[in-house]
Design a protein around this motif. Structure first.
Motif, PDB file in Angstrom:
ATOM      1  N   SER A  74      43.753  37.881  24.275  1.00  0.00           N
ATOM      2  CA  SER A  74      42.520  38.428  25.006  1.00  0.00           C
ATOM      3  C   SER A  74      41.962  37.288  25.114  1.00  0.00           C
ATOM      4  N   LEU A  75      41.161  36.925  26.408  1.00  0.00           N
ATOM      5  CA  LEU A  75      40.437  35.813  26.670  1.00  0.00           C
ATOM      6  C   LEU A  75      39.332  36.646  27.323  1.00  0.00           C
ATOM      7  N   GLU A  76      37.998  36.181  26.970  1.00  0.00           N
ATOM      8  CA  GLU A  76      36.628  36.462  27.606  1.00  0.00           C
ATOM      9  C   GLU A  76      36.471  35.654  28.748  1.00  0.00           C
ATOM     10  N   ASP A  77      35.826  36.040  29.650  1.00  0.00           N
ATOM     11  CA  ASP A  77      35.628  35.400  30.941  1.00  0.00           C
ATOM     12  C   ASP A  77      35.046  34.157  30.868  1.00  0.00           C
ATOM     13  N   SER A  78      34.294  33.844  29.859  1.00  0.00           N
ATOM     14  CA  SER A  78      33.706  32.718  29.739  1.00  0.00           C
ATOM     15  C   SER A  78      34.671  31.616  29.209  1.00  0.00           C
ATOM     16  N   GLU A  79      35.460  32.017  28.409  1.00  0.00           N
ATOM     17  CA  GLU A  79      36.671  31.142  27.973  1.00  0.00           C
ATOM     18  C   GLU A  79      37.411  30.643  29.040  1.00  0.00           C
ATOM     19  N   VAL A  80      37.873  31.564  30.026  1.00  0.00           N
ATOM     20  CA  VAL A  80      38.526  31.073  31.192  1.00  0.00           C
ATOM     21  C   VAL A  80      37.869  29.894  31.888  1.00  0.00           C
ATOM     22  N   LYS A  81      36.572  30.253  32.334  1.00  0.00           N
ATOM     23  CA  LYS A  81      35.821  29.216  32.840  1.00  0.00           C
ATOM     24  C   LYS A  81      35.690  28.009  32.210  1.00  0.00           C
ATOM     25  N   SER A  82      35.492  27.919  30.815  1.00  0.00           N
ATOM     26  CA  SER A  82      35.363  26.684  30.012  1.00  0.00           C
ATOM     27  C   SER A  82      36.787  26.134  30.222  1.00  0.00           C
ATOM     28  N   LEU A  83      37.851  26.874  30.093  1.00  0.00           N
ATOM     29  CA  LEU A  83      39.157  26.057  30.182  1.00  0.00           C
ATOM     30  C   LEU A  83      39.522  25.339  31.396  1.00  0.00           C
ATOM     31  N   TRP A  84      39.101  26.298  32.662  1.00  0.00           N
ATOM     32  CA  TRP A  84      39.449  25.755  33.963  1.00  0.00           C
ATOM     33  C   TRP A  84      38.522  25.093  34.804  1.00  0.00           C
ATOM     34  N   GLY A  85      37.201  25.304  34.289  1.00  0.00           N
ATOM     35  CA  GLY A  85      36.248  24.492  34.871  1.00  0.00           C
ATOM     36  C   GLY A  85      35.436  25.496  35.988  1.00  0.00           C
ATOM     37  N   ASN A  86      34.487  24.923  36.575  1.00  0.00           N
ATOM     38  CA  ASN A  86      33.241  26.071  37.159  1.00  0.00           C
ATOM     39  C   ASN A  86      34.173  26.280  38.642  1.00  0.00           C
ATOM     40  N   GLN A  87      35.060  25.449  38.914  1.00  0.00           N
ATOM     41  CA  GLN A  87      35.651  25.630  40.354  1.00  0.00           C
ATOM     42  C   GLN A  87      36.309  27.092  40.339  1.00  0.00           C
ATOM     43  N   ILE A  88      37.031  27.516  39.047  1.00  0.00           N
ATOM     44  CA  ILE A  88      37.803  28.642  39.058  1.00  0.00           C
ATOM     45  C   ILE A  88      36.758  29.891  39.424  1.00  0.00           C
ATOM     46  N   GLN A  89      37.291  30.914  40.097  1.00  0.00           N
ATOM     47  CA  GLN A  89      36.593  32.247  40.642  1.00  0.00           C
ATOM     48  C   GLN A  89      37.454  33.166  40.205  1.00  0.00           C
ATOM     49  N   LYS A  90      36.939  34.425  39.909  1.00  0.00           N
ATOM     50  CA  LYS A  90      37.306  35.465  39.684  1.00  0.00           C
ATOM     51  C   LYS A  90      37.490  36.238  40.944  1.00  0.00           C
ATOM     52  N   ILE A  91      38.696  36.875  41.327  1.00  0.00           N
ATOM     53  CA  ILE A  91      38.885  37.594  42.577  1.00  0.00           C
ATOM     54  C   ILE A  91      39.382  38.889  42.471  1.00  0.00           C
ATOM     55  N   ALA A  92      39.673  39.229  41.290  1.00  0.00           N
ATOM     56  CA  ALA A  92      40.002  40.717  41.023  1.00  0.00           C
ATOM     57  C   ALA A  92      40.074  41.127  39.557  1.00  0.00           C
ATOM     58  N   CYS A  93      39.898  42.467  39.284  1.00  0.00           N
ATOM     59  CA  CYS A  93      39.899  42.895  38.121  1.00  0.00           C
ATOM     60  C   CYS A  93      40.418  44.407  37.946  1.00  0.00           C
ATOM     61  N   GLU A  94      41.315  44.557  36.948  1.00  0.00           N
ATOM     62  CA  GLU A  94      41.598  45.991  37.100  1.00  0.00           C
ATOM     63  C   GLU A  94      41.824  46.355  35.392  1.00  0.00           C
ATOM     64  N   ASP A  95      41.275  47.584  35.214  1.00  0.00           N
ATOM     65  CA  ASP A  95      41.651  48.195  33.817  1.00  0.00           C
ATOM     66  C   ASP A  95      42.945  48.945  33.668  1.00  0.00           C
ATOM     67  N   LEU A  96      43.693  48.171  33.150  1.00  0.00           N
ATOM     68  CA  LEU A  96      45.154  48.967  33.057  1.00  0.00           C
ATOM     69  C   LEU A  96      45.141  50.217  32.184  1.00  0.00           C
ATOM     70  N   ALA A  97      44.208  50.344  31.234  1.00  0.00           N
ATOM     71  CA  ALA A  97      44.182  51.268  30.711  1.00  0.00           C
ATOM     72  C   ALA A  97      43.880  52.769  31.293  1.00  0.00           C
ATOM     73  N   GLN A  98      43.131  52.430  32.459  1.00  0.00           N
ATOM     74  CA  GLN A  98      42.534  53.631  33.464  1.00  0.00           C
ATOM     75  C   GLN A  98      44.003  54.016  34.281  1.00  0.00           C
ATOM     76  N   THR A  99      45.058  53.231  34.433  1.00  0.00           N
ATOM     77  CA  THR A  99      45.859  53.590  35.302  1.00  0.00           C
ATOM     78  C   THR A  99      47.321  53.604  34.782  1.00  0.00           C
ATOM     79  N   ASN A 100      47.411  53.371  33.402  1.00  0.00           N
ATOM     80  CA  ASN A 100      48.560  53.368  32.563  1.00  0.00           C
ATOM     81  C   ASN A 100      48.614  53.840  31.439  1.00  0.00           C
ATOM     82  N   PRO A 101      49.083  55.028  31.194  1.00  0.00           N
ATOM     83  CA  PRO A 101      48.749  55.821  29.776  1.00  0.00           C
ATOM     84  C   PRO A 101      49.340  54.803  28.823  1.00  0.00           C
ATOM     85  N   ARG A 102      50.370  53.899  28.945  1.00  0.00           N
ATOM     86  CA  ARG A 102      50.980  53.308  27.658  1.00  0.00           C
ATOM     87  C   ARG A 102      49.972  52.369  27.098  1.00  0.00           C
TER      88      ARG A 102
END
Length: 215
Positions: free
Chosen positions: A166-194
């Motif tokens: 698991s990675l927090e959004d802040s870590e993704v941005k820290s790793l890849w730099g400010n140029q990276i942009q989040k373009i979608a997010c889905e909570d799989l726990a809401q769509t897949n019972p597994r």
């Protein structure tokens, strides 16, 4: 400790829950129309059919995978014919039916550069925290200065000490730099019972990109 032997054992014992049979929906939705013959890098590719989809779009695709078993399964499952040759510690499989190569070996030993794009569905989240900075730096060094990058990250509750991590959004941005942009997010726990059956209250899968310069 997450070592190369850890991953080789996972493939040898068939514990590959990270493998998806179909083409990833976020790849289809968010991959841009790059120029034909663009060079696309797929780190830690496993035996993913995403490789085939990318090659069928007319790109020259290079997947890098540690496990020889994963490579042979990928080639055999798809009835590909191929040629092989050795470059130092890396074994190169060149598929004849598609513009596709698989590099068997440690990704950190792979030193080609100048790739026009990178697709990371399960590589960054496979890296323990001690290796993530090195992984991203090594990946970026393989790319051209204005390469497109599509990254899939995960964020979930609970204390899990094995991949995918698991990675927090802040870590993704820290790793890849400010140029990276989040373009979608889905909570799989809401769509897949597994996921709820495994005890998660949320299990977010997010898509990120470093866009093309002219976007």
């Amino acid at each position: 400790m997450i070592t190369n032997d850890f991953w080789l054992d996972r493939w040898q014992t068939g514990r590959i829950g990270f493998h998806q049979e179909g083409v990833d929906s976020k790849l289809i939705e968010f991959w841009p129309a790059l120029p034909k013959n663009s060079r696309v890098l797929v780190p830690l590719c496993g035996k993913s059919n995403d490789l085939i989809w990318l090659a069928e779009q007319g790109y020259h695709v290079t997947g890098v995978e540690l496990s020889s078993l994963a490579v042979i399964q990928f080639l055999g499952d798809n009835d590909f014919t191929y040629e092989t040759h050795q470059e130092d510690e890396l074994k190169i499989y060149t598929v004849k039916e598609l513009p596709l190569r698989i590099i068997e070996g440690d990704f950190f030993r792979f030193k080609e550069s100048g790739f026009d794009a990178c697709y990371d569905r399960a590589a960054m989240v496979a890296m323990p925290s001690s290796k993530r900075v090195n992984y991203v730096e090594h990946t970026v060094a393989r790319l051209s200065p204005h390469a497109f990058v599509l990254v899939i990250s995960l964020r979930y509750d609970g204390d899990k000490n094995t991949p995918p991590f698991s990675l927090e959004d802040s870590e993704v941005k820290s790793l890849w730099g400010n140029q990276i942009q989040k373009i979608a997010c889905e909570d799989l726990a809401q769509t897949n019972p597994r996921y709820t059956e495994q005890g998660y209250t949320f299990f977010e899968e997010s898509a990120w990109h470093i866009p093309l310069k002219n976007e």
